[in-house]
Scaffold this motif. Structure first.
Motif, mmCIF file in Angstrom:
data_model
loop_
_atom_site.group_PDB
_atom_site.id
_atom_site.type_symbol
_atom_site.label_atom_id
_atom_site.label_comp_id
_atom_site.label_asym_id
_atom_site.label_seq_id
_atom_site.Cartn_x
_atom_site.Cartn_y
_atom_site.Cartn_z
ATOM 1 N N TYR A 37 131.348 -9.053 10.518
ATOM 2 C CA TYR A 37 131.481 -10.323 11.113
ATOM 3 C C TYR A 37 130.073 -10.744 11.631
ATOM 4 O O TYR A 37 129.473 -10.023 12.332
ATOM 5 N N THR A 66 132.142 -12.031 6.785
ATOM 6 C CA THR A 66 132.756 -13.169 7.398
ATOM 7 C C THR A 66 131.863 -13.883 8.078
ATOM 8 O O THR A 66 131.627 -13.241 9.206
ATOM 9 N N SER A 68 132.156 -16.633 10.937
ATOM 10 C CA SER A 68 133.446 -16.772 11.469
ATOM 11 C C SER A 68 132.809 -17.930 12.956
ATOM 12 O O SER A 68 131.670 -17.714 13.489
#
Length: 122
Positions: A37, A66, A68
């Motif tokens: 992330y 990801t 984010s």
């Protein structure tokens, strides 16, 4: 603005919604299981060259990525590994946050792969 209200004492910066943006002169990467992330560029994250390389190489290590806009400080406490990366400092593994201590696996592998690519290119 006081240093504490900017979260400078925590080693990372958050926006007004308390979502993690980045560190001083470095992008932050959080690993949980086989997932990487990192804050989205939409948050105003500096688009460093090393960030782009890490995001390109990470899937070769089996990591799902990801980007984010919703990373919160609480997620740091459940991470398996955290590292930061900047164009001048390279990749730096974070030993711990509060009482939490982190493994050093992917940050080392990424560093090795980046160095190998560079050596092969030169």
């Amino acid at each position: 603005t006081e240093q504490r209200s900017l979260n400078w004492d925590a080693g990372y910066f958050t926006n007004k919604n308390q979502k993690i943006i980045e560190c001083n002169n470095a992008n932050i990467f959080i690993i949980k299981g086989s997932h990487l992330y990192t804050p989205s560029l939409n948050l105003g994250v500096s688009p460093r060259a090393i960030r782009k390389v890490i995001l390109r190489i990470a899937p070769k290590l089996g990591l799902q990525i990801t980007e984010s806009e919703q990373l919160e400080p609480a997620q740091l406490e459940s991470a398996d590994e955290i590292f930061i990366a900047g164009d001048q400092i390279g990749i730096r593994w974070i030993v711990g946050y509060g009482e939490q201590r982190y493994f050093r696996k992917y940050s080392e592998l990424l560093n090795t792969m980046i160095n190998s690519e560079w050596a092969e290119a030169n």
